[in-house]
Design an enzyme around this catalytic site. Structure first.
Site, PDB file in Angstrom:
ATOM      1  N   ASP A 263      49.616  13.165 -36.270  1.00  0.00           N
ATOM      2  CA  ASP A 263      49.081  11.923 -36.808  1.00  0.00           C
ATOM      3  C   ASP A 263      48.488  11.129 -35.635  1.00  0.00           C
ATOM      4  OD1 ASP A 263      48.298   9.869 -38.447  1.00  0.00           O
ATOM      5  OD2 ASP A 263      50.205   9.671 -39.476  1.00  0.00           O
TER       6      ASP A 263
HETATM    7  C1  BGC Z   1      47.767   7.733 -40.907  1.00  0.00           C
HETATM    8  C2  BGC Z   1      47.305   9.047 -41.471  1.00  0.00           C
HETATM    9  C3  BGC Z   1      45.803   9.157 -41.399  1.00  0.00           C
HETATM   10  C4  BGC Z   1      45.397   8.992 -39.958  1.00  0.00           C
HETATM   11  C5  BGC Z   1      43.931   9.196 -39.707  1.00  0.00           C
HETATM   12  C6  BGC Z   1      47.156   7.426 -39.563  1.00  0.00           C
HETATM   13  O1  BGC Z   1      47.386   6.114 -39.190  1.00  0.00           O
HETATM   14  O2  BGC Z   1      49.176   7.728 -40.821  1.00  0.00           O
HETATM   15  O3  BGC Z   1      47.764   9.191 -42.786  1.00  0.00           O
HETATM   16  O4  BGC Z   1      45.377  10.371 -41.933  1.00  0.00           O
HETATM   17  O5  BGC Z   1      45.777   7.696 -39.527  1.00  0.00           O
HETATM   18  O6  BGC Z   1      43.155   8.170 -40.175  1.00  0.00           O
END
Ligand code: BGC
Length: 710
Positions: A263
């Site tokens: 993530d």
């Molecule tokens: C989130 C994810 C997301 C990623 C990319 C993160 O802050 O937890 O779910 O896919 O950002 O945007």
């Protein structure tokens, strides 16, 4: 390319090139195509290095991505195309109802169609990978990300996960209109302690396996191409550097052979967790644990080369990860066509197409949950109606992860009602001023009160310690119900809210979630009876925050309180509220009443390897065709470890024609009876099982099935 060509390519790549394939930067690193922006300097990137990285996050638009791809393939020494990944969670330009709402449809075909429509729109805009589905089981409404998950139940989430993976990827992700899916957030991100986002999880091994891992497993079985790690720790270890989780459980046990991506900055955050010493240590730990791509930290960028050169990290681990990235690019056909479906012409043809708008409207009908109705609904166009509350004309009802949605297209409830019922006597008061609203409500036949949360109060990082409706919204319902008995409360939001007070004052309550770009048209259809609601709660609605986390599938205690009694001392109950939620998982009404026959089992006893069929006959006592979400629950009466009071094991959404009858059956095999035993192996133990076929998780319609055998 075939595998040997991919291997030859890998062999020819320098260490730097390989590391760059494992780095994902967001679009902000690339200004006007060809220029490099501020963030690159923060990451100490020089020259055209950003253009040599393997993937880009959060960019879309055919023109932009074609140009970016040209620049990136030119900069990469082997002209390897970049992957464009984005959060297309419940739609791209057209937003559909938020995922918790899609879960509430109890309709996997609908979930698949929504994913397919989202894939079509975003692939036309040049996107190759979507960071969806989010399949985290969520039982704590304080956590704002409930909005992004189908709901509280492992079985429901698993079925939705499979449907969405199929909807995004189809049978071959290379085909036009398909994108690779990414199941997230592995693992147990939905269980942060106290509902506070990014917090640690504290769950037992049984809970992890029994409740939280199942939907990811289902996504893997459905062939999902990527899995994203979670921010949280499990058993004190951040998921992103957790070898047991990523290699042991995900790859070895579940058989996942796709790409694991961290993530956002999750590799870097292991340093802040204090479980990695520095960026280099974090990079070594994450890559060794099995995390292939580092999304938006500079750990792999700054740490991997030195770690390989010092002998701390075996280069073969980098090769392994790069090979998975190359395979994904190859599966998407990018070596032959690096833009995939991205074209401005396709964008014009597909985005906002009539079919997609129709699907958005239909989706709202199947995802809204009618919780209460004393007969005030459906309304009639001959009635005089007031619609009050700021949310009735707010465009902020699309959902917080619909980052690409075209807000100028949002149909508010006011717009929807004006469009669909131009001849109707409807007054709108789009404000939360309770005194003035009650003036509007006086003398009307019915009043629709819009309460809840808009999209800015839900979603990532939007945790709340108290999920009650706001004071202003409670006052609004109180004031209006003081002058008009026909109050229809519409609850907007991305999580279960504490609506007990409003519920007690309303003649009807409709949970509409965040219905997306055109969803309010479907809501208007429900309100005026053009459509029949058929959603069921995919998350229980508690009385208050103190009941959280809550699920219908509570584990049996040694001191269960009999239902429907008040507080009993020395029993497992609360002094101030019931144990049960205000509305439980699976609950929801339609306009026609459906009568269930008693449950029939074709056999009362089965042996190992055998199956039984449980069935009911549904009779539609109403005058409208009704879509009914029939639910199968099973309770294991006695077992070597404590089991839940009941668990969802099947559901079917069936059309029961007005006045008609339909037979619905479920096959029960050992698979539906099994659980993780004392030794953490799946087993079904002989004994009695209660088989419920009911309209919701509270229904008592059941029969007893016996499993025999050693
Ligand atoms: C989130 C994810 C997301 C990623 C990319 C993160 O802050 O937890 O779910 O896919 O950002 O945007």
């Amino acid at each position: 390319m075939n595998n040997s060509e991919l291997s030859a390519l890998l062999k020819d790549m320098s260490l730097d090139e390989k590391i760059e394939q494992l780095i994902q930067l967001h679009g902000g690193f690339f200004g006007e195509v060809g220029t490099i922006t501020g963030p690159a300097a923060e990451f100490k990137m020089t020259g055209d290095q950003p253009y040599r990285t393997g993937s880009v996050l959060g960019e879309a638009g055919a023109k932009r991505l074609r140009e970016l791809q040209d620049k990136m393939t030119a900069a990469q020494p082997h002209h390897i195309p970049a992957l464009f990944m984005a959060d297309v969670i419940h739609g791209y330009k057209t937003a559909f109802p938020v995922p918790i709402a899609i879960g509430s449809s109890f309709n996997t075909e609908l979930a698949e169609k929504i994913a397919e429509a989202a894939a079509k729109e975003c692939s036309a805009a040049g996107v190759h990978v979507t960071f969806s589905p989010m399949v985290d089981v969520s039982r704590d409404a304080r956590w704002g990300r409930c909005m992004e998950s189908p709901g509280e139940d492992p079985y429901l989430n698993s079925e939705m996960a499979k449907a969405e993976v199929k909807g995004f990827q189809g049978d071959d992700v290379k085909k036009p209109g398909r994108v690779a899916a990414c199941a997230k957030h592995f693992a147990a991100y939905g269980a942060p302690v106290a509902g506070r986002d990014y917090n640690v999880t504290e769950i037992s091994e049984h809970t992890l396996y029994e409740d939280y891992l199942k939907p990811y497993r289902a996504a893997v079985e459905a062939g999902v191409k990527l899995v994203m790690t979670a921010f949280n720790t499990i058993d004190r270890k951040p998921c992103t550097t957790n070898k047991r989780l990523l290699r042991g459980i995900l790859r070895d046990d579940m058989g996942f052979d796709g790409v694991v991506i961290s993530d956002y900055n999750a590799v870097g955050e292991t340093v802040i967790h204090g479980s990695s010493y520095d960026k280099r240590d974090a990079a070594v730990k994450a890559l060794s644990a099995g995390c292939d791509i580092d999304m938006m930290s500079d750990c792999y960028l700054s740490g991997l080369r030195a770690a390989v050169q010092s002998g701390e990290l075996d280069e073969s681990l980098i090769d392994e990860a790069v090979m998975r990235v190359l395979k994904l690019k190859n599966d998407l056909g990018l070596f032959e066509n690096p833009y995939k479906d991205g074209s401005e012409e396709a964008e014009r043809e597909i985005i906002f197409s009539k079919e997609i708008q129709e699907l958005g409207r239909k989706a709202a009908v199947e995802t809204a949950v009618l919780l209460k109705n004393n007969g005030v609904l459906p309304l009639s166009i001959s009635q005089k109606i007031a619609v009050v509350g700021e949310l009735c004309d707010s465009p902020m009802i699309v959902g917080s992860w619909s980052i690409f949605a075209d807000r100028s297209r949002t149909v508010t409830l006011k717009k929807a009602l004006e469009t669909l019922c131009p001849e109707c006597d409807i007054k709108f008061f789009p404000s939360d001023n309770a005194d003035e609203a009650s003036e509007y409500a006086k003398g009307c036949d019915a009043v629709i009160v819009c309460v809840g949360e808009n999209e800015e109060h839900t979603g990532e990082s939007m945790s709340k310690a108290d999920i009650s409706l706001s004071e202003a919204h409670n006052r609004l319902v109180e004031a209006v119900s003081g002058v008009n008995k026909n109050v229809v409360t519409l609850v907007f939001g991305g999580r279960p809210l504490g609506i007990a007070r409003a519920d007690s004052l309303s003649a009807a309550v409709l949970e509409v979630w965040l219905p997306g770009t055109v969803g309010c048209l479907g809501i208007a259809d429900i309100l005026f009876g053009r459509e029949n609601p058929s959603g069921r709660l995919s998350m229980s609605l508690p009385y208050c925050s103190g009941q959280l986390p809550i699920t219908y599938a509570m584990y049996k205690t040694g001191r269960p309180k009999p239902e429907n009694t008040g507080f009993i001392r020395y029993m497992s109950n609360y002094m101030d509220v019931p144990n049960r939620p205000l509305y439980s998982f699976g609950q929801g009404l339609g306009y026609s009443e459906i009568e269930y026959s008693a449950v029939r089992l074709d056999k009362d006893v089965i042996g190992r390897g055998e199956s039984a069929r449980a069935s009911v006959t549904l009779k539609n006592l109403g005058e409208r065709d009704q879509l009914e979400a029939v639910q199968l629950y099973i309770r294991d009466e006695k077992s070597s470890v404590v089991r839940p009071t009941r668990e969802l094991k099947g559901f079917k959404k069936v059309l029961v024609p007005a006045g008609g009858e339909v037979e619905v059956g479920f096959i029960i095999t050992e698979r539906e009876l099994e659980f993780y035993g004392e030794d953490m192996r799946l087993c079904a133990e002989p004994g009695d099982f209660k088989v419920f076929v009911t309209r919701d998780s509270l229904g008592e319609n059941c029969a007893t099935l016996r499993l025999e055998g050693g």
